[in-house]
Design a protein around this motif. Structure first.
Motif, mmCIF file in Angstrom:
data_model
loop_
_atom_site.group_PDB
_atom_site.id
_atom_site.type_symbol
_atom_site.label_atom_id
_atom_site.label_comp_id
_atom_site.label_asym_id
_atom_site.label_seq_id
_atom_site.Cartn_x
_atom_site.Cartn_y
_atom_site.Cartn_z
ATOM 1 N N TYR A 44 -38.544 25.902 71.251
ATOM 2 C CA TYR A 44 -39.249 26.440 70.090
ATOM 3 C C TYR A 44 -40.217 27.509 70.570
ATOM 4 C CZ TYR A 44 -42.980 23.272 71.643
ATOM 5 O OH TYR A 44 -43.934 22.612 72.377
ATOM 6 N N LEU A 45 -40.738 28.295 69.623
ATOM 7 C CA LEU A 45 -41.704 29.348 69.930
ATOM 8 C C LEU A 45 -43.011 29.070 69.206
ATOM 9 C CD1 LEU A 45 -38.785 30.709 70.342
ATOM 10 C CD2 LEU A 45 -40.012 32.866 70.181
ATOM 11 N N ILE A 46 -44.093 29.538 69.812
ATOM 12 C CA ILE A 46 -45.440 29.424 69.259
ATOM 13 C C ILE A 46 -46.049 30.824 69.253
ATOM 14 C CG2 ILE A 46 -47.776 28.569 69.730
ATOM 15 C CD1 ILE A 46 -46.510 26.113 71.020
ATOM 16 N N SER A 47 -46.816 31.130 68.224
ATOM 17 C CA SER A 47 -47.546 32.401 68.215
ATOM 18 C C SER A 47 -49.036 32.144 68.109
ATOM 19 C CB SER A 47 -47.078 33.303 67.069
ATOM 20 O OG SER A 47 -47.372 32.729 65.810
ATOM 21 N N VAL A 48 -49.802 33.060 68.711
ATOM 22 C CA VAL A 48 -51.258 33.021 68.657
ATOM 23 C C VAL A 48 -51.728 34.417 68.275
ATOM 24 C CG1 VAL A 48 -53.395 32.496 69.895
ATOM 25 C CG2 VAL A 48 -51.273 31.302 70.512
ATOM 26 N N ALA A 49 -52.378 34.546 67.133
ATOM 27 C CA ALA A 49 -52.783 35.870 66.652
ATOM 28 C C ALA A 49 -53.672 35.719 65.429
ATOM 29 C CB ALA A 49 -51.558 36.711 66.305
ATOM 30 N N ARG A 50 -54.303 36.826 65.048
ATOM 31 C CA ARG A 50 -55.075 36.885 63.811
ATOM 32 C C ARG A 50 -54.830 38.224 63.125
ATOM 33 N NH1 ARG A 50 -58.312 32.688 63.060
ATOM 34 N NH2 ARG A 50 -59.299 31.588 64.796
ATOM 35 N N GLY A 51 -55.092 38.279 61.805
ATOM 36 C CA GLY A 51 -55.044 39.529 61.054
ATOM 37 C C GLY A 51 -53.670 40.172 61.068
ATOM 38 N N SER A 52 -53.637 41.494 61.246
ATOM 39 C CA SER A 52 -52.365 42.208 61.266
ATOM 40 C C SER A 52 -51.445 41.668 62.355
ATOM 41 C CB SER A 52 -52.603 43.700 61.495
ATOM 42 O OG SER A 52 -53.170 44.308 60.354
ATOM 43 N N SER A 53 -52.009 41.277 63.494
ATOM 44 C CA SER A 53 -51.189 40.727 64.571
ATOM 45 C C SER A 53 -50.500 39.437 64.137
ATOM 46 C CB SER A 53 -52.043 40.481 65.814
ATOM 47 O OG SER A 53 -52.530 41.696 66.336
ATOM 48 N N ASP A 54 -51.181 38.646 63.304
ATOM 49 C CA ASP A 54 -50.557 37.418 62.802
ATOM 50 C C ASP A 54 -49.433 37.746 61.822
ATOM 51 O OD1 ASP A 54 -50.442 34.590 62.898
ATOM 52 O OD2 ASP A 54 -51.460 34.457 60.969
ATOM 53 N N HIS A 55 -49.581 38.835 61.062
ATOM 54 C CA HIS A 55 -48.485 39.262 60.189
ATOM 55 C C HIS A 55 -47.282 39.693 61.028
ATOM 56 C CE1 HIS A 55 -51.843 40.350 57.116
ATOM 57 N NE2 HIS A 55 -51.612 39.058 57.167
ATOM 58 N N ILE A 67 -32.262 34.867 64.606
ATOM 59 C CA ILE A 67 -31.498 35.401 65.733
ATOM 60 C C ILE A 67 -31.335 34.370 66.846
ATOM 61 C CG2 ILE A 67 -31.415 37.191 67.522
ATOM 62 C CD1 ILE A 67 -30.889 38.199 64.675
ATOM 63 N N LEU A 68 -32.430 33.727 67.259
ATOM 64 C CA LEU A 68 -32.368 32.750 68.340
ATOM 65 C C LEU A 68 -32.074 31.339 67.862
ATOM 66 C CD1 LEU A 68 -35.486 33.852 70.462
ATOM 67 C CD2 LEU A 68 -33.089 34.505 70.790
ATOM 68 N N ARG A 69 -32.249 31.118 66.554
ATOM 69 C CA ARG A 69 -32.110 29.772 65.968
ATOM 70 C C ARG A 69 -33.098 28.788 66.588
ATOM 71 N NH1 ARG A 69 -25.930 28.059 65.552
ATOM 72 N NH2 ARG A 69 -26.016 28.445 67.798
ATOM 73 N N ARG A 70 -34.269 29.324 66.952
ATOM 74 C CA ARG A 70 -35.357 28.497 67.478
ATOM 75 C C ARG A 70 -36.513 28.568 66.496
ATOM 76 N NH1 ARG A 70 -31.811 28.551 71.256
ATOM 77 N NH2 ARG A 70 -32.284 28.012 73.413
ATOM 78 N N PRO A 71 -37.053 27.423 66.069
ATOM 79 C CA PRO A 71 -38.196 27.462 65.154
ATOM 80 C C PRO A 71 -39.414 28.061 65.839
ATOM 81 C CG PRO A 71 -37.810 25.216 65.926
ATOM 82 C CD PRO A 71 -36.653 26.042 66.412
ATOM 83 N N MET A 72 -40.250 28.711 65.031
ATOM 84 C CA MET A 72 -41.471 29.325 65.558
ATOM 85 C C MET A 72 -42.612 29.015 64.605
ATOM 86 S SD MET A 72 -42.057 33.299 66.662
ATOM 87 C CE MET A 72 -43.677 34.039 66.826
ATOM 88 N N ALA A 73 -43.754 28.657 65.165
ATOM 89 C CA ALA A 73 -44.915 28.291 64.354
ATOM 90 C C ALA A 73 -46.162 28.974 64.880
ATOM 91 C CB ALA A 73 -45.117 26.777 64.356
ATOM 92 N N SER A 74 -47.053 29.338 63.960
ATOM 93 C CA SER A 74 -48.343 29.917 64.316
ATOM 94 C C SER A 74 -49.346 28.804 64.602
ATOM 95 C CB SER A 74 -48.853 30.786 63.162
ATOM 96 O OG SER A 74 -50.158 31.248 63.426
ATOM 97 N N VAL A 75 -50.034 28.915 65.720
ATOM 98 C CA VAL A 75 -51.040 27.925 66.100
ATOM 99 C C VAL A 75 -52.424 28.516 65.862
ATOM 100 C CG1 VAL A 75 -52.026 26.611 68.008
ATOM 101 C CG2 VAL A 75 -49.549 26.835 67.798
ATOM 102 N N GLY A 76 -53.271 27.781 65.184
ATOM 103 C CA GLY A 76 -54.635 28.250 64.938
ATOM 104 C C GLY A 76 -55.437 28.287 66.224
ATOM 105 N N PRO A 77 -55.973 29.457 66.604
ATOM 106 C CA PRO A 77 -56.750 29.535 67.847
ATOM 107 C C PRO A 77 -57.927 28.563 67.895
ATOM 108 C CG PRO A 77 -56.210 31.729 67.060
ATOM 109 C CD PRO A 77 -55.809 30.778 65.969
ATOM 110 N N SER A 78 -58.480 28.202 66.740
ATOM 111 C CA SER A 78 -59.629 27.296 66.723
ATOM 112 C C SER A 78 -59.283 25.889 67.200
ATOM 113 C CB SER A 78 -60.226 27.218 65.315
ATOM 114 O OG SER A 78 -59.285 26.701 64.396
ATOM 115 N N VAL A 79 -57.993 25.563 67.241
ATOM 116 C CA VAL A 79 -57.591 24.247 67.759
ATOM 117 C C VAL A 79 -58.192 24.016 69.137
ATOM 118 C CG1 VAL A 79 -55.610 22.920 68.626
ATOM 119 C CG2 VAL A 79 -55.496 24.022 66.394
#
Length: 342
Positions: A44-55, A67-79
């Motif tokens: 799986y993939l994880i993203s870390v970003a805010r604002g336009s970068s999060d978009h 394309i990869l058939r791998r789920p991807m989720a945004s992780v809140g940096p405050s975690v």
């Protein structure tokens, strides 16, 4: 104010050249990151970003899943930065996106995920930044200096760098070819005339719509209305807007719908027409609409690169709206170019 007098306008016109520079200078880094990702074989993939970068990461989420058939989720940096939690991230590929690479919470979350077992990649305009030093591999986006507070060319080059990485991981030759052809398409996109849509923006609230990868572009468009024009805008999936938000739509309510040449394009067009029937003034990047107004748009040879051209055309329009309202989009009130969130 003359059309090309703002820094934002200048940087919009630099987008095709910035993408060409990325394609010319970024190949080795993309190949290295793709090789590392294939070796790691992430589940799986994880993203870390805010604002336009999060978009941008929302766009890459759809690219990963489609394309990869791998789920991807945004992780809140405050975690990590606020709550002090270190996530278990074995078998993950982490994409951290930040034009400056300086925000402490983005850096700390990325460091935490790397320690937790993730393979980490930074997508940034500063390959010497704190974020670049915190990851396994850095993808410099080669956008050059971006002086306007409103991100334009850094957003687009972040999209292209991330999408190019995903295409290389997959070995998708058709998508790679479309990415390499983007500079000419994006140059054409800067000349699409959206003046009819600009004239319909009256300063009241409005909606932006999309579905799939184009929903990420809708999110970015709504943010740009807020930060450059001081207009309240909300982004919705075309699959959701008729479920509740439609209640506030009145006669002449402005809507901009982003539709690509993909499997969701017809659905977006149908929703655009449905809102038009309810009195909204709807514009869509689609020729499939029958009641909404079609906007000039550039098709790029691949449905995943179409939304990139759409946001370039939008940027030109939203800068025009800001200037017409007497607002300097280079320096919106209350905003700084780099926001360092803890």
């Amino acid at each position: 104010m003359p059309m090309q007098s703002t820094q934002m306008r200048t940087e919009i016109l630099e987008i095709s050249g910035a993408v060409d520079r990325l394609l010319s200078q970024g190949s080795d880094a993309i190949s290295a990151a793709a090789n590392k990702a294939r070796s790691a074989d992430p589940r799986y993939l994880i993203s870390v970003a805010r604002g336009s970068s999060d978009h941008a990461c929302t766009f890459l989420k759809y690219a990963s899943e489609l394309i990869l058939r791998r789920p991807m989720a945004s992780v809140g940096p405050s975690v990590n930065s606020i709550y002090g939690v270190d996530l278990e991230a074995r078998d993950a590929l982490c994409l951290s996106v930040s034009q400056s690479g300086q925000s402490p919470d983005i850096v700390r979350m990325t460091e935490s995920l790397r320690a937790g077992g993730a393979t980490t990649v930074a997508i940034t305009n500063d390959d010497q930044s704190r974020l670049a030093k915190a990851v396994d591999t850095t993808l410099a986006i080669h956008a050059g200096p971006e002086l306007s507070v409103a991100a334009t060319k850094t957003f687009v080059t972040s999209l292209v760098a991330g999408l190019w990485l995903i295409a290389e991981i997959k070995g998708d030759d058709d998508l790679i070819a479309a990415i390499r052809g983007l500079p000419d398409h994006l140059d054409r996109a800067t000349r699409c005339d959206w003046s009819a849509a600009a004239a319909a923006i009256d300063g009241s609230s409005l909606f932006t719509l999309g579905r799939g990868p184009s929903w990420a572009i809708s999110n970015e468009a709504a943010l740009k209305f807020k930060e450059t024009c001081l207009i309240h805008a909300e982004s919705y999936s075309s699959a959701e807007v008729l479920h509740g938000p439609v209640s506030i739509v009145g006669q002449g309510f402005p809507v901009i719908a982003f539709a690509a040449g993909d499997a969701a394009g017809e659905s977006v067009a149908q929703t655009a027409d449905a809102l038009s029937e309810k009195g909204a003034h709807v514009f869509a990047t689609s020729e499939a609409v029958t009641r909404a107004t079609p906007l000039p748009h550039v098709r790029t040879g691949h449905w995943l690169t179409d939304p990139i051209a759409a946001i370039v055309s939008f940027y030109g329009m939203v800068e025009t709206v800001a200037v017409a309202r007497g607002i300097n989009p280079d320096a919106p009130r209350h905003l700084n170019k780099v926001t360092e969130t803890v």
